[in-house]
Design a protein around this motif. Structure first.
Motif, PDB file in Angstrom:
ATOM      1  N   LYS A  59       0.850  -1.193   0.000  1.00  0.00           N
ATOM      2  CA  LYS A  59       0.000   0.000   0.000  1.00  0.00           C
ATOM      3  C   LYS A  59       0.884   1.240   0.000  1.00  0.00           C
ATOM      4  CE  LYS A  59      -4.020  -1.180   2.612  1.00  0.00           C
ATOM      5  NZ  LYS A  59      -4.729  -1.025   3.880  1.00  0.00           N
ATOM      6  N   LYS A  60       0.440   2.289  -0.676  1.00  0.00           N
ATOM      7  CA  LYS A  60       1.203   3.532  -0.692  1.00  0.00           C
ATOM      8  C   LYS A  60       0.438   4.620   0.063  1.00  0.00           C
ATOM      9  CE  LYS A  60       3.872   3.101  -4.937  1.00  0.00           C
ATOM     10  NZ  LYS A  60       4.119   3.715  -6.250  1.00  0.00           N
ATOM     11  N   GLU A  80      10.090  -4.511   1.151  1.00  0.00           N
ATOM     12  CA  GLU A  80       9.935  -3.142   1.669  1.00  0.00           C
ATOM     13  C   GLU A  80      10.343  -3.146   3.132  1.00  0.00           C
ATOM     14  OE1 GLU A  80       6.018  -1.145   2.613  1.00  0.00           O
ATOM     15  OE2 GLU A  80       6.598   0.090   0.898  1.00  0.00           O
ATOM     16  N   MET A  81      11.235  -2.248   3.503  1.00  0.00           N
ATOM     17  CA  MET A  81      11.757  -2.220   4.869  1.00  0.00           C
ATOM     18  C   MET A  81      11.187  -1.031   5.638  1.00  0.00           C
ATOM     19  SD  MET A  81      14.125  -4.680   4.907  1.00  0.00           S
ATOM     20  CE  MET A  81      14.969  -4.266   6.428  1.00  0.00           C
ATOM     21  N   THR A  82      10.654  -1.274   6.847  1.00  0.00           N
ATOM     22  CA  THR A  82      10.328  -0.167   7.739  1.00  0.00           C
ATOM     23  C   THR A  82      10.936  -0.401   9.112  1.00  0.00           C
ATOM     24  OG1 THR A  82       8.263  -1.222   8.384  1.00  0.00           O
ATOM     25  CG2 THR A  82       8.143   0.379   6.606  1.00  0.00           C
ATOM     26  N   GLU A  83      11.516  -1.573   9.305  1.00  0.00           N
ATOM     27  CA  GLU A  83      12.234  -1.859  10.552  1.00  0.00           C
ATOM     28  C   GLU A  83      13.228  -2.967  10.254  1.00  0.00           C
ATOM     29  OE1 GLU A  83       9.451  -3.300  13.454  1.00  0.00           O
ATOM     30  OE2 GLU A  83       8.450  -4.583  12.020  1.00  0.00           O
ATOM     31  N   GLU A  84      14.191  -3.199  11.155  1.00  0.00           N
ATOM     32  CA  GLU A  84      15.155  -4.258  10.887  1.00  0.00           C
ATOM     33  C   GLU A  84      14.465  -5.613  10.993  1.00  0.00           C
ATOM     34  OE1 GLU A  84      18.357  -3.903  13.733  1.00  0.00           O
ATOM     35  OE2 GLU A  84      17.141  -4.684  15.361  1.00  0.00           O
ATOM     36  N   ARG A 127      18.881  -4.552   7.513  1.00  0.00           N
ATOM     37  CA  ARG A 127      18.530  -3.160   7.817  1.00  0.00           C
ATOM     38  C   ARG A 127      18.115  -2.349   6.599  1.00  0.00           C
ATOM     39  NH1 ARG A 127      22.591  -1.621  12.799  1.00  0.00           N
ATOM     40  NH2 ARG A 127      21.421  -2.775  14.366  1.00  0.00           N
TER      41      ARG A 127
END
Lengths: 368, 368
Positions: free
Chosen positions: B2-3, B303-307, B321
């Motif tokens: 989702k964007k 898609e990364m938002t946390e490690e 990371r």
């Protein structure tokens, strides 16, 4: 206005609640203390009316905490703020300007005294932890500065009191404004303050255990149905009308706390020691030449990405810093840095945006 | 995935170039030092191939400058970094870890020596200016810390040399890597360094005059047609493959510079004085237990938002990371903090995302 997506990365940290709010109709984010902060769901006007009549849960994990622990912690806290905290009580929140040696603003957090040697600074958007580390190192203070993994959930709106009572019990209703205490939910202790970034009443839950926090989040939404609970976020219309100032929007490191109207949080008379005290005494003596005030403008929309000059004919009245269309006032309301000669006048002014001039006038905050 | 849109406000400062790039096909922003940083135009893969073969102009005004001026400026600069700057030369750029008293990373800027008593710190994403102010106040140093209105334009890619020569003259081609000098364009002086946040070659133009900068911007795009110039932005694929580390993504205040592979920028032997020196000597003696390395993963998107934890069976190998799909390697490439026992092994690992396991392996940086 053209819209742009936010590019996610670990650097713009997600919160424990991100996946929940994204499934609850989130449309937009902003970034606050290097963290995603929700910025829109159903539309700002719908959310404004809902907030003023019901209750919302906000993911405000972006209000990061700087934790200061150690025998010099009180000294370090006092060095950073012009507010006299020498008589601060454990269990209380203190709104306090953080200033630099020139007497200019660095942040306007809530400072919480947890213990004689343990404090939290609940931040507006700047790395005050680095300022604290720098001072502590320079002065060789016994004070450990860290950012604990605390992720605030705000419960805001007139029905927040009934909702929180139903979930956490009668005791929560006894909490005084800007007081905090620990409350139990299903065997987990939650640090809860009666505070929040709206003038509609409510609480901020300082979640220290992510899993327990998600359970509480789900319980709030389960019980919340009968109170018409919705997910929400700090509302630009509500905050401007209420005169809740925002660091980075309304003021920044170019402004001093007198110009921001923080006079009641500035102690120049007692013998407390803080950086910038000399500078503030000088400013007080000379008097300020501009200050933050409200404005209303005859426009039906506006988008701000930088301050905009406000003119009266050829004279500069000041600079508009935050603004939004208010469905209540049926015009744009804003916060502006206004030059002294225009403080008391009801001088109509002109604001020119993209070559188009609009009429407006200066008023006090909150805007009523 | 989702964007979500980015909610604009003055707090997320626009740049002098924002209106231009928004009309040149910008689709996404990120936020860097409280400022909008462009993050996407035609799509990351198209931009990757274009950058490696042509030339791009990037609005990297978000690389804010901390300016330090005064007779103690060199002392203050040295206090913040483990790199020995005692022999730093005027006219040179120095990549330097900024660390705290615990020897943990605060930033990894380029430090520029403009004069014996004038320095710029060209920042990664954290408020190093506040750290500098804290130290200067604590030690009562004669050093003025400010954020001048400097808005960098980067010109990156193999054709950047020809483009810049055509616009600014032959002299620009004599600039050595990490050198800087002033160059004239239509009567305005521009501070230009041979540097940039890609390994494809190029320059960074430190624009000090907004209007002159926009004229140069327009000239670059006018002359640039013959070099297939496009607007661009730091490219995640290119930076991961090149091993260009990102503060907040690959490392943060929880990591020390040895773990980040910054050994060559750490001086523990000479008598220079910096915060965290004791801590780094201890870390060096004990040896590190993890470090940043490259990884490749058999996935076609991420898609990364946390490690994210990386396992080998039940054993923890480390934490991913940053990561992105690479059209060159036809798999995901990433940067991860890898535990010591896995540094030399070609142990395949498992990465679990949303319950789905993928195979991968550890490699060196840059990823070749």
């Amino acid at each position: 206005m053209k819209k742009f997506y936010i590019a996610k990365s670990r650097r713009l940290r997600g919160t424990p609640y991100s996946s929940r709010i994204e499934n609850q109709g989130l449309t937009a984010y902003t970034v606050y203390n290097h963290m995603l902060l929700p910025a829109g769901f159903e539309g700002i006007e719908k959310e404004y009316f809902h907030l003023k009549e019901n209750v919302q849960v906000w993911d405000v994990a972006g209000e990061r905490q700087v934790q200061i622990v150690g025998k010099d912690s009180a000294k370090l806290i006092q060095l950073m703020t012009s507010r006299n905290l020498s008589k601060a009580k454990v269990g209380r929140c203190y709104y306090a300007p953080i200033i630099d040696e020139q007497g200019k603003m660095i942040n306007d957090p809530i400072i919480l005294k947890l213990d004689e040697n343990k404090w939290w600074i609940s931040l507006a958007d700047s790395d005050v932890g680095l300022y604290a580390k720098g001072i502590a190192s320079g002065l060789n203070l016994k004070a450990d500065v860290s950012e604990p993994d605390i992720n605030i959930l705000a419960v805001q709106g007139p029905k927040s009191f009934k909702l929180m009572e139903k979930v956490l019990g009668k005791k929560i209703t006894e909490l005084k404004f800007f007081g905090f205490d620990y409350f139990d939910f299903k065997g987990n202790k939650f640090f809860i303050a009666r505070s929040g970034w709206s003038k509609q009443g409510g609480y901020e839950i300082y979640v220290e255990n992510r899993k327990a926090g998600l359970n509480l989040y789900d319980e709030l939404f389960s019980v919340g149905k009968e109170f018409n609970l919705k997910p929400g976020c700090p509302n630009l219309i509500e905050r401007i009308e209420s005169g809740l100032l925002s660091y980075g929007n309304d003021f920044d490191n170019g402004d001093n706390p007198y110009e921001c109207g923080f006079d009641q949080y500035i102690d120049t008379k007692s013998d407390i020691n803080y950086l910038g005290k000399k500078a503030l005494i000088k400013i007080l003596k000379e008097g300020i030449k501009r200050k933050l005030m409200g404005v209303t403008i005859d426009l039906d929309k506006i988008e701000m990405t930088e301050e905009l000059p406000i003119q009266s004919g050829k004279n500069l009245i000041g600079y508009l810093r935050s603004a939004v269309y208010s469905p209540q006032f049926k015009k744009v309301v804003g916060i502006a840095m206004i030059n002294k000669e225009y403080w008391d006048k009801k001088t109509p002014f002109e604001l020119e945006i993209n070559g188009k001039k609009s009429k407006g006038s200066v008023c006090n905050l909150p805007i009523v």
